[in-house]
Design an enzyme around this catalytic site. Structure first.
Site, PDB file in Angstrom:
ATOM      1  N   GLU A   1       0.858  -1.185   0.000  1.00  0.00           N
ATOM      2  CA  GLU A   1       0.000   0.000   0.000  1.00  0.00           C
ATOM      3  C   GLU A   1       0.899   1.242   0.000  1.00  0.00           C
ATOM      4  O   GLU A   1       2.006   1.219   0.549  1.00  0.00           O
ATOM      5  CB  GLU A   1      -0.860  -0.019   1.262  1.00  0.00           C
TER       6      GLU A   1
ATOM      7  N   LYS B   1      -9.810   1.440  -1.461  1.00  0.00           N
ATOM      8  CA  LYS B   1     -10.009   1.051  -0.068  1.00  0.00           C
ATOM      9  C   LYS B   1     -11.339   1.562   0.471  1.00  0.00           C
ATOM     10  O   LYS B   1     -11.654   2.756   0.351  1.00  0.00           O
ATOM     11  CB  LYS B   1      -8.854   1.577   0.788  1.00  0.00           C
TER      12      LYS B   1
ATOM     13  N   CYS C   1      -5.110  -3.147   3.200  1.00  0.00           N
ATOM     14  CA  CYS C   1      -4.795  -2.858   4.598  1.00  0.00           C
ATOM     15  C   CYS C   1      -5.961  -2.981   5.586  1.00  0.00           C
ATOM     16  O   CYS C   1      -6.392  -4.070   5.917  1.00  0.00           O
ATOM     17  CB  CYS C   1      -4.152  -1.475   4.678  1.00  0.00           C
TER      18      CYS C   1
END
Length: 269
Positions: A41, A115, A153
């Site tokens: 990321e 995300k 993440c």
């Protein structure tokens, strides 16, 4: 059967230097036989805090950083998957989107993941500068009969996210992270990544940033939850593993949890 590599490095604020690191690690992974290379990321740009600097560093997906990564994918003949700060024009340059982009050996974008859950936890407020991704059908790509999906993440802490990706038919989850270090955080990372593999009977290939801003511990976990390839605290390294659709099918005969479940995932908002 396909060979996947997780690459671990610590990006900084120099995007050109980060692009060179991506190129070097991808070349190293390709030399080891990797066909799919996953980088962390925020591979484009990472600073000490997620603040206005990330917005100013953001680029569109046809900008210089992704263009350089696409050239790396073409040159090495591999799929490259990496996290970028995508410019969010709709937010009037006050926010950016945390995007994971997959590039083919032809340099073409084959999948995206923005995300969904923002890291407003452990003393951090990512939402101040990051726009959440829309809840959309998971995008996938297939290499050698193995189907890959993407995730980023903090979304690892929300099992429904991975379940939707598993339902899209993936064999391997590609998880890019800058897992912020802290008390027991490395244990959370390993535990959650293994749990997502076990409960969905998929491989999890997880690439994280190492110190100082990440917890490292990049790894490839098989559908029974066993790490088959791993990096510890190394700061500039790759690790490869073979993955196969047949292994996923074999595990699902023994552990038919997906087939036996009685609940589905419904988006909340």
């Amino acid at each position: 059967m396909t060979q996947v590599a997780v690459a671990q490095f610590a990006p900084g604020e120099d995007k050109d230097e980060n692009a060179r690191s991506v190129a070097q690690l991808t070349a190293r992974a390709a030399a080891e036989g990797a066909e799919v290379v996953l980088l962390p990321e925020y591979a484009m740009f990472t600073a000490s805090r997620t603040d206005r600097r990330y917005v100013e560093a953001a680029e569109p997906l046809d900008g210089p950083f992704v263009t350089a990564a696409a050239e790396t994918a073409r040159r090495e003949g591999v799929y490259v998957v990496l996290g970028v700060n995508e410019a969010d024009e709709g937010a009037q340059a006050t926010h950016f989107t945390n995007t994971l982009v997959a590039l083919s050996p032809k340099g073409e974008r084959v999948a995206l993941y923005r995300k969904i859950h923002l890291y407003d936890a452990f003393g951090v407020r990512e939402s101040e500068v990051v726009a959440p991704g829309a809840i959309e059908e998971p995008e996938t790509f297939t290499v050698g009969g193995v189907t890959f999906g993407l995730q980023t993440c903090y979304d690892l802490r929300f099992p429904e996210v991975t379940r939707r990706i598993a339902d899209a038919g993936v064999h391997v989850l590609l998880l890019a992270a800058q897992w912020v270090p802290g008390p027991l955080k490395e244990d959370h990372w390993r535990t959650l990544a293994r749990a997502r593999a076990i409960e969905n009977t998929v491989y999890v290939a997880a690439a994280g940033q190492p110190a100082p801003r990440g917890a490292g511990n990049s790894m490839v976990i098989d559908p029974m939850g066993t790490p088959v390839s791993a990096l510890g605290e190394e700061t500039f390294a790759v690790s490869t593993a073979r993955v196969s659709a047949s292994r996923v099918e074999e595990v699902r005969v023994t552990n038919p949890a997906l087939e036996l479940r009685r609940f589905s995932v419904i988006p909340n908002g």
